[in-house]
Design a protein around this motif. Sequence first.
Motif, PDB file in Angstrom:
ATOM      1  N   GLY A   7       0.839  -1.191   0.000  1.00  0.00           N
ATOM      2  CA  GLY A   7       0.000   0.000   0.000  1.00  0.00           C
ATOM      3  C   GLY A   7       0.871   1.238   0.000  1.00  0.00           C
ATOM      4  O   GLY A   7       1.720   1.405   0.876  1.00  0.00           O
ATOM      5  N   GLY A  30       2.355  -0.766  -4.547  1.00  0.00           N
ATOM      6  CA  GLY A  30       0.915  -0.548  -4.678  1.00  0.00           C
ATOM      7  C   GLY A  30       0.189  -1.876  -4.730  1.00  0.00           C
ATOM      8  O   GLY A  30       0.445  -2.767  -3.928  1.00  0.00           O
ATOM      9  N   ASN A  31      -0.682  -2.027  -5.726  1.00  0.00           N
ATOM     10  CA  ASN A  31      -1.458  -3.262  -5.791  1.00  0.00           C
ATOM     11  C   ASN A  31      -1.152  -4.124  -7.007  1.00  0.00           C
ATOM     12  O   ASN A  31      -1.926  -5.006  -7.350  1.00  0.00           O
ATOM     13  CB  ASN A  31      -2.963  -2.954  -5.712  1.00  0.00           C
ATOM     14  CG  ASN A  31      -3.420  -2.059  -6.846  1.00  0.00           C
ATOM     15  OD1 ASN A  31      -2.651  -1.726  -7.736  1.00  0.00           O
ATOM     16  ND2 ASN A  31      -4.672  -1.662  -6.815  1.00  0.00           N
ATOM     17  N   LEU A  48       0.633  -4.388   6.141  1.00  0.00           N
ATOM     18  CA  LEU A  48      -0.544  -4.190   5.295  1.00  0.00           C
ATOM     19  C   LEU A  48      -1.067  -2.781   5.528  1.00  0.00           C
ATOM     20  O   LEU A  48      -1.556  -2.456   6.607  1.00  0.00           O
ATOM     21  CB  LEU A  48      -1.641  -5.198   5.636  1.00  0.00           C
ATOM     22  CG  LEU A  48      -1.414  -6.631   5.224  1.00  0.00           C
ATOM     23  CD1 LEU A  48      -2.614  -7.490   5.625  1.00  0.00           C
ATOM     24  CD2 LEU A  48      -1.189  -6.736   3.724  1.00  0.00           C
ATOM     25  N   VAL A  50      -3.382  -1.283   3.384  1.00  0.00           N
ATOM     26  CA  VAL A  50      -4.427  -1.263   2.352  1.00  0.00           C
ATOM     27  C   VAL A  50      -5.769  -1.016   3.024  1.00  0.00           C
ATOM     28  O   VAL A  50      -5.902  -1.201   4.240  1.00  0.00           O
ATOM     29  CB  VAL A  50      -4.470  -2.603   1.567  1.00  0.00           C
ATOM     30  CG1 VAL A  50      -3.134  -2.855   0.874  1.00  0.00           C
ATOM     31  CG2 VAL A  50      -4.827  -3.771   2.473  1.00  0.00           C
ATOM     32  N   ALA A  54      -9.825  -4.419   1.047  1.00  0.00           N
ATOM     33  CA  ALA A  54      -8.873  -5.014   0.103  1.00  0.00           C
ATOM     34  C   ALA A  54      -8.066  -6.150   0.717  1.00  0.00           C
ATOM     35  O   ALA A  54      -7.211  -6.732   0.045  1.00  0.00           O
ATOM     36  CB  ALA A  54      -7.918  -3.934  -0.411  1.00  0.00           C
ATOM     37  N   THR A  58      -5.620  -8.856  -1.292  1.00  0.00           N
ATOM     38  CA  THR A  58      -4.190  -8.733  -0.998  1.00  0.00           C
ATOM     39  C   THR A  58      -3.631 -10.057  -0.488  1.00  0.00           C
ATOM     40  O   THR A  58      -2.552 -10.486  -0.909  1.00  0.00           O
ATOM     41  CB  THR A  58      -3.947  -7.604   0.023  1.00  0.00           C
ATOM     42  OG1 THR A  58      -4.497  -6.387  -0.483  1.00  0.00           O
ATOM     43  CG2 THR A  58      -2.468  -7.421   0.306  1.00  0.00           C
ATOM     44  N   THR A  75      -4.873  -1.714   9.319  1.00  0.00           N
ATOM     45  CA  THR A  75      -6.190  -1.355   8.786  1.00  0.00           C
ATOM     46  C   THR A  75      -7.174  -0.992   9.886  1.00  0.00           C
ATOM     47  O   THR A  75      -7.041  -1.395  11.035  1.00  0.00           O
ATOM     48  CB  THR A  75      -6.794  -2.503   7.953  1.00  0.00           C
ATOM     49  OG1 THR A  75      -7.063  -3.612   8.815  1.00  0.00           O
ATOM     50  CG2 THR A  75      -5.870  -2.922   6.832  1.00  0.00           C
TER      51      THR A  75
END
Length: 191
Positions: A7, A30-31, A48, A50, A54, A58, A75
């Motif tokens: 991310g 990124g992704n 992580l 993100v 997601a 991921t 997250t």
Amino acid sequence: MKIAIIGKGNVGSALQRGLEKGGHEVHAVGNAPVQVKEAAQAAQLVILAVPFGAIDATLATLGSSVDGKVLVDTTNALTPDYQLAVGYTTSGAEELQKKAPKAKVVKAFNTVFAGTMDSGHVKGEQLSAFVAADDADAKRTVAELAKGIGFDAVDAGPLKNARLLEPMAYLNIQLGYMLGMGPEIGLKLAH
């Protein structure tokens, strides 16, 4: 330490700056699936950064590349309309551990705004980074990373305490954005 951040948004970028200042080798991606998997395979620790929604995609990309590694969950378990997605009997971090059972999941950095993640401070005040995990060594490693950035790292107990940290982050978001205090605020444990 070799660290992969999955991310490259506000959170990933801020953590990259803070960790690089601490002398760590950080690769943020990124992704793009190939980059995500390669970064995780080369890292000792994976963060992580993100959106909560997601996580499944991921993890599908990461596959076994996080097995045996510390996997830091930054997250916030929120729905698209900013409500808590889980709570009371589980947490986003505990669900992540179920989905990546061979990783050492650590909940950290979710209770602070991205703008403070590169220094651990807001308006000259040191913020607390609450770190929860079931694996003691993984928790200690992430606490040391947080201290290296500038946070007061607080051992927040086992991973199930993410059930408390995720609503704490939600309160911080409510104060900052819904109640107009802005992102130049943060949580500090006096101890």
